[in-house]
Design an enzyme around this catalytic site. Structure first.
Site, short mmCIF file in Angstrom:
data_model
loop_
_atom_site.label_atom_id
_atom_site.label_comp_id
_atom_site.label_asym_id
_atom_site.label_seq_id
_atom_site.Cartn_x
_atom_site.Cartn_y
_atom_site.Cartn_z
N THR A 9 5.54 -7.96 -3.82
CA THR A 9 4.40 -7.74 -4.76
C THR A 9 3.73 -8.94 -4.80
O THR A 9 3.85 -9.82 -3.94
CB THR A 9 5.09 -7.47 -6.21
N GLY A 66 2.04 -7.01 -0.63
CA GLY A 66 1.85 -8.12 -1.62
C GLY A 66 0.52 -8.12 -2.41
O GLY A 66 -0.13 -7.06 -2.64
N VAL A 91 0.64 -1.62 -3.79
CA VAL A 91 -0.45 -2.95 -3.74
C VAL A 91 0.18 -3.76 -5.03
O VAL A 91 -0.26 -3.39 -6.02
CB VAL A 91 -1.77 -2.53 -3.33
N CYS A 92 0.33 -4.98 -4.43
CA CYS A 92 0.27 -6.07 -5.89
C CYS A 92 0.99 -5.54 -6.76
O CYS A 92 2.36 -4.99 -6.25
CB CYS A 92 -1.31 -6.28 -6.27
N THR A 93 0.99 -5.59 -8.09
CA THR A 93 1.73 -5.44 -9.24
C THR A 93 2.17 -3.92 -9.39
O THR A 93 2.82 -3.52 -10.29
CB THR A 93 1.21 -6.02 -10.39
#
Length: 227
Positions: free
Chosen positions: A125, A155, A105-107
């Site tokens: 990301t 993202g 998730v995300c970074t």
């Protein structure tokens, strides 16, 4: 008498500076898979400071962590330390080798990249860091959830809930995924149409970039260049 469901081990990597919703959002959904067993793994079983002013206590350290059926790496500003920590990266490699699903998730995707798990894959990301994916041999795909084989990347932050529902549907069927969504009343109607750069007020986007993300992305790029 019915048989108990087969255990399904879900492992989240925890680290200092984690964005807690990257972890807690998907965990809330994935924990409802029949047989789900959620493990929170860190280098040491001691409180992990989140970006929200409170700490989370991991359930296990790396050596004692069970093999994941689903491995998830959340994001957060602390990911800069993860991508420079060989013990964390080796833990991800070892777990990914036996996992049915390797997710982020995300970074968190950048940690997968640093561990060599994104090469030749489609991924996503947080919108502010998509340009860094190519440094790990990944092709950015513009979507909240991107699946390439057993790799599933989400993202920024709230898209982790979308990824979790997507995986639940694949593992246990769409009806269960829909029932989880309904039970959580996940029916987003935000008060502002400002959740993505494509729709946000350009002035708001510019301000956020200048105050936060331009510097953070630059610092991460320098770290990645030295890996």
């Amino acid at each position: 008498m019915t048989d108990s469901p087969t255990p399904f081990h879900i492992v989240f990597l925890l680290f200092g500076g984690i964005t807690q919703l990257d972890f807690t959002g998907p965990a809330q959904v994935l924990s409802r898979i029949p047989g789900a067993m959620v493990h929170t793994a860190a280098k040491a079983v001691q409180p992990i400071e989140t970006d929200s002013g409170f700490a989370i206590l991991p359930s296990t350290n790396f050596p004692d962590c069970p093999q994941a059926d689903l491995l998830c790496v959340p994001g957060g500003f602390g990911i800069r330390d993860v991508i420079q920590d060989e013990a964390s990266l080796q833990f991800l490699r070892d777990q990914a080798a036996g996992a049915q699903y390797v997710t982020s998730v995300c970074t968190g995707s950048l940690a997968l990249g640093a561990a060599g798990l994104l090469d030749g894959k489609r991924a996503t990301t947080h919108w502010a860091y998509t340009g860094l994916l190519e440094t790990f041999g990944a092709a950015h795909e513009k979507a909240r959830v991107v699946q390439d084989g057993n790799l599933v990347t989400a993202g920024g932050v709230t898209s982790g809930i979308d990824f979790a529902l997507t995986v639940v549907a694949e593992i246990a069927g769409q009806q269960l995924a829909e029932s989880i969504q309904l039970s959580l009343e996940y029916d987003p109607h935000p008060p502002f149409n400002s959740g993505h750069p494509d729709v946000a007020d350009p002035a708001v986007l510019k301000l956020l970039q200048e105050r936060v993300y331009a510097r953070q992305a630059s610092e991460l790029a320098h770290i990645i260049d030295r890996l």
